[in-house]
Structure formats: C-alpha cells, structure tokens
Motif scaffolding. Structure first.
Motif, PDB file in Angstrom:
ATOM      1  N   PRO A  92      -4.789 -25.322   2.241  1.00  0.00           N
ATOM      2  CA  PRO A  92      -3.830 -25.986   1.352  1.00  0.00           C
ATOM      3  C   PRO A  92      -3.846 -25.486  -0.084  1.00  0.00           C
ATOM      4  CG  PRO A  92      -5.716 -27.400   1.727  1.00  0.00           C
ATOM      5  CD  PRO A  92      -5.885 -26.222   2.634  1.00  0.00           C
ATOM      6  N   THR A  93      -5.000 -24.962  -0.521  1.00  0.00           N
ATOM      7  CA  THR A  93      -5.136 -24.554  -1.928  1.00  0.00           C
ATOM      8  C   THR A  93      -6.009 -23.314  -2.049  1.00  0.00           C
ATOM      9  OG1 THR A  93      -5.003 -26.878  -2.613  1.00  0.00           O
ATOM     10  CG2 THR A  93      -5.780 -25.295  -4.248  1.00  0.00           C
ATOM     11  N   THR A  94      -5.546 -22.372  -2.844  1.00  0.00           N
ATOM     12  CA  THR A  94      -6.350 -21.211  -3.202  1.00  0.00           C
ATOM     13  C   THR A  94      -6.273 -21.024  -4.714  1.00  0.00           C
ATOM     14  OG1 THR A  94      -6.051 -20.065  -1.092  1.00  0.00           O
ATOM     15  CG2 THR A  94      -6.605 -18.701  -2.985  1.00  0.00           C
ATOM     16  N   VAL A  95      -7.391 -20.688  -5.315  1.00  0.00           N
ATOM     17  CA  VAL A  95      -7.435 -20.474  -6.764  1.00  0.00           C
ATOM     18  C   VAL A  95      -7.691 -18.997  -7.033  1.00  0.00           C
ATOM     19  CG1 VAL A  95      -8.576 -21.078  -8.930  1.00  0.00           C
ATOM     20  CG2 VAL A  95      -8.295 -22.810  -7.137  1.00  0.00           C
ATOM     21  N   ILE A  96      -6.800 -18.386  -7.816  1.00  0.00           N
ATOM     22  CA  ILE A  96      -7.001 -17.011  -8.255  1.00  0.00           C
ATOM     23  C   ILE A  96      -7.762 -17.054  -9.577  1.00  0.00           C
ATOM     24  CG2 ILE A  96      -5.885 -14.859  -8.949  1.00  0.00           C
ATOM     25  CD1 ILE A  96      -3.446 -15.739  -7.306  1.00  0.00           C
TER      26      ILE A  96
ATOM     27  N   HIS B  57      -6.249 -14.201   6.387  1.00  0.00           N
ATOM     28  CA  HIS B  57      -5.338 -15.179   6.988  1.00  0.00           C
ATOM     29  C   HIS B  57      -5.666 -16.614   6.601  1.00  0.00           C
ATOM     30  CE1 HIS B  57      -8.062 -17.022   9.988  1.00  0.00           C
ATOM     31  NE2 HIS B  57      -8.691 -15.862   9.925  1.00  0.00           N
ATOM     32  N   ARG B  58      -6.920 -16.874   6.204  1.00  0.00           N
ATOM     33  CA  ARG B  58      -7.319 -18.246   5.871  1.00  0.00           C
ATOM     34  C   ARG B  58      -6.540 -18.779   4.681  1.00  0.00           C
ATOM     35  NH1 ARG B  58     -13.693 -17.093   5.595  1.00  0.00           N
ATOM     36  NH2 ARG B  58     -12.798 -15.331   4.442  1.00  0.00           N
ATOM     37  N   ILE B  59      -6.124 -17.895   3.793  1.00  0.00           N
ATOM     38  CA  ILE B  59      -5.354 -18.318   2.616  1.00  0.00           C
ATOM     39  C   ILE B  59      -4.018 -18.905   3.043  1.00  0.00           C
ATOM     40  CG2 ILE B  59      -4.140 -17.462   0.561  1.00  0.00           C
ATOM     41  CD1 ILE B  59      -6.452 -15.522   0.134  1.00  0.00           C
ATOM     42  N   ARG B  60      -3.432 -18.344   4.077  1.00  0.00           N
ATOM     43  CA  ARG B  60      -2.153 -18.842   4.575  1.00  0.00           C
ATOM     44  C   ARG B  60      -2.297 -20.241   5.161  1.00  0.00           C
ATOM     45  NH1 ARG B  60      -1.435 -15.013   7.656  1.00  0.00           N
ATOM     46  NH2 ARG B  60      -0.032 -13.724   6.385  1.00  0.00           N
ATOM     47  N   GLU B  61      -3.428 -20.513   5.791  1.00  0.00           N
ATOM     48  CA  GLU B  61      -3.639 -21.789   6.472  1.00  0.00           C
ATOM     49  C   GLU B  61      -4.174 -22.878   5.551  1.00  0.00           C
ATOM     50  OE1 GLU B  61      -6.289 -20.854   9.624  1.00  0.00           O
ATOM     51  OE2 GLU B  61      -4.928 -19.405  10.572  1.00  0.00           O
TER      52      GLU B  61
ATOM     53  N   ALA C  26     -10.362 -14.530  -5.522  1.00  0.00           N
ATOM     54  CA  ALA C  26      -9.597 -15.693  -5.070  1.00  0.00           C
ATOM     55  C   ALA C  26     -10.543 -16.549  -4.237  1.00  0.00           C
ATOM     56  CB  ALA C  26      -8.388 -15.266  -4.246  1.00  0.00           C
ATOM     57  N   VAL C  27     -10.469 -17.853  -4.431  1.00  0.00           N
ATOM     58  CA  VAL C  27     -11.295 -18.762  -3.637  1.00  0.00           C
ATOM     59  C   VAL C  27     -10.361 -19.738  -2.940  1.00  0.00           C
ATOM     60  CG1 VAL C  27     -13.258 -20.330  -3.594  1.00  0.00           C
ATOM     61  CG2 VAL C  27     -13.100 -18.601  -5.375  1.00  0.00           C
ATOM     62  N   THR C  28     -10.423 -19.754  -1.629  1.00  0.00           N
ATOM     63  CA  THR C  28      -9.557 -20.636  -0.860  1.00  0.00           C
ATOM     64  C   THR C  28     -10.346 -21.858  -0.390  1.00  0.00           C
ATOM     65  OG1 THR C  28      -7.986 -20.722   0.981  1.00  0.00           O
ATOM     66  CG2 THR C  28      -9.953 -19.389   1.321  1.00  0.00           C
TER      67      THR C  28
ATOM     68  N   ILE D 143     -15.475 -30.183   1.379  1.00  0.00           N
ATOM     69  CA  ILE D 143     -14.441 -29.153   1.408  1.00  0.00           C
ATOM     70  C   ILE D 143     -15.118 -27.798   1.565  1.00  0.00           C
ATOM     71  CG2 ILE D 143     -12.622 -28.017   0.060  1.00  0.00           C
ATOM     72  CD1 ILE D 143     -12.219 -30.729  -1.362  1.00  0.00           C
ATOM     73  N   TYR D 144     -14.651 -27.023   2.514  1.00  0.00           N
ATOM     74  CA  TYR D 144     -15.197 -25.690   2.733  1.00  0.00           C
ATOM     75  C   TYR D 144     -14.411 -24.678   1.902  1.00  0.00           C
ATOM     76  CZ  TYR D 144     -17.855 -27.767   6.510  1.00  0.00           C
ATOM     77  OH  TYR D 144     -18.725 -28.555   7.224  1.00  0.00           O
ATOM     78  N   SER D 145     -15.019 -23.543   1.656  1.00  0.00           N
ATOM     79  CA  SER D 145     -14.382 -22.558   0.785  1.00  0.00           C
ATOM     80  C   SER D 145     -14.745 -21.147   1.224  1.00  0.00           C
ATOM     81  CB  SER D 145     -14.811 -22.773  -0.669  1.00  0.00           C
ATOM     82  OG  SER D 145     -16.229 -22.670  -0.782  1.00  0.00           O
ATOM     83  N   ALA D 146     -13.931 -20.194   0.792  1.00  0.00           N
ATOM     84  CA  ALA D 146     -14.195 -18.786   1.094  1.00  0.00           C
ATOM     85  C   ALA D 146     -13.850 -17.948  -0.126  1.00  0.00           C
ATOM     86  CB  ALA D 146     -13.365 -18.338   2.292  1.00  0.00           C
TER      87      ALA D 146
END
Length: 213
Positions: free
Chosen positions: A72-76, A66-70, A144-146, A116-119
C-alpha cells in the motif's frame, strides 16, 4: 520484545495483504527516518510517500521489485547530494548513503513495532526514478522502502557468526569462546569473570596445600 530482538527479527515480505497503513502510523515511521543521524548534521534526507496505484506500478517497473506494486505504501528516500558536498566535499555521496541507510533502519524498526513488514529496495536506475518523480538535479533517490501488512514474511537472512567478524583490540584477534555467545558483553567483562574464577581455584588449591603441609 527488546530492541535487540527487534533487530534480529527484522524481516521483509514476499506478498502483502490488501490493507491500507493508517496515516498516523505512517507518520511515526517517517518521523523515525527524519531523526536518523546525519554526517556533519547536513540533514540531506528528503522523502516522497508513494500511495497511488499508478505511481506504485511505475516504481515497481523501474526498480524491478513486484512487492512495490502490491504494497500500500512505499517511501522513496532522497539525498541532497549538492548540499552534502558543500559541507563534506569529496565523499559526499558516501556520506549521503550512510544517512539514508540509518533512516531506512530507523523506519523499518518502527514499522515492525506496528506489525508492518518492510523491504529495502536499491540498485535501480536512479536517473529514471528521478525523472518519474520530478526530483531536481543534484538530488538522488538512493533507496526505496516498501511497507505492508503481510501473512507471508520472509525469515531474516542468516548472518556470519560473531567469532567470524568481530575482533578485539586488533584485527584477527578472535576469541571464539567469548564471541560465540550472543549475549556477549565485552572481552573485559569476560576477563574479570574468568579472572575471579581462576583466583578462586588458586586460593582453594593453596588452602588444601597448607592442610597437607
């Protein structure tokens, strides 16, 4: 803060702020990924930057995160498996995964420099994501890194102690008193330090013995 502290404090997030990441900042994060080491210098890494709400929502559903939806940017992160195979042969996918992993770590560390935090998201259906983002055959979306600004970071997960996972010269050769210290710099250095201390104590004992005799 040192690089060592950055690595130890690398955290994900549970929710994100409604704040866009500047393109210039995102460019530095992407550059960090591009400069990751590559097996055989194949440079199999490619990336898709996902920013539209529609695409982020679609990716969130496909990955189950769900964090990807919230965010602003995700990198595949995509690996050209066919190109890696031409150079590496068998084990191409494993080699591509190692390149992706290095890129992920580079990107997350640079993101942290900008608060900036990431997952790191993986383990999803690659075929589904590949179709959704028009990724050609022979290439795989391995991670994918969000990225997001967040007021709710997750604390880094606890790790096994150094004396549980690190050995010297051969497997299962552990020296707890050396490895327990996070500032440990190597067994050889410790031997030199303790060797000097031991020699000093022996010399001192010999001097006292001479006085008695």
């Amino acid at each position: 803060m040192s690089t060592f502290d950055d690595v130890r404090g690398l955290a994900s997030f549970s929710s994100s702020r409604d704040e866009t990441i500047p393109r210039k900042t995102m460019g530095k994060i992407l550059e960090a990924g591009r400069h990751a080491p590559s097996p055989g210098n194949v440079q199999s890494l490619e990336m898709i930057v996902v920013e539209s709400d529609e695409k982020l929502d679609m990716l969130a559903k496909s990955t189950g995160d769900h964090r990807i939806r919230e965010a602003p940017t995700t990198v595949i992160l995509i690996a050209d498996i066919d190109r890696m195979k031409c150079r590496i042969g068998e084990g191409a996918r494993e080699a591509a995964n190692s390149e992706i992993a290095c890129a992920v770590q580079n990107m997350r560390l640079v993101a942290k420099e900008h608060d900036i935090y990431s997952a790191w998201v993986s383990g999803y259906d690659e075929h589904t994501v590949g179709e959704q983002f028009d990724i050609p055959e022979g290439k795989a979306p391995l991670a994918a890194v969000t990225f997001a600004y967040s007021d709710n970071p997750n604390s880094p997960e606890e790790k096994f102690g150094m004396n549980e996972i690190c050995f010297y010269d051969s497997y299962d050769n552990q020296i707890g008193s050396v490895f327990d210290n996070v500032e440990w710099k190597g067994l050889r250095e410790e031997r030199e330090i303790y060797g000097k201390k031991s020699k000093g104590l022996i010399d001192k004992a010999r001097r006292k013995l001479r006085k008695v005799l």
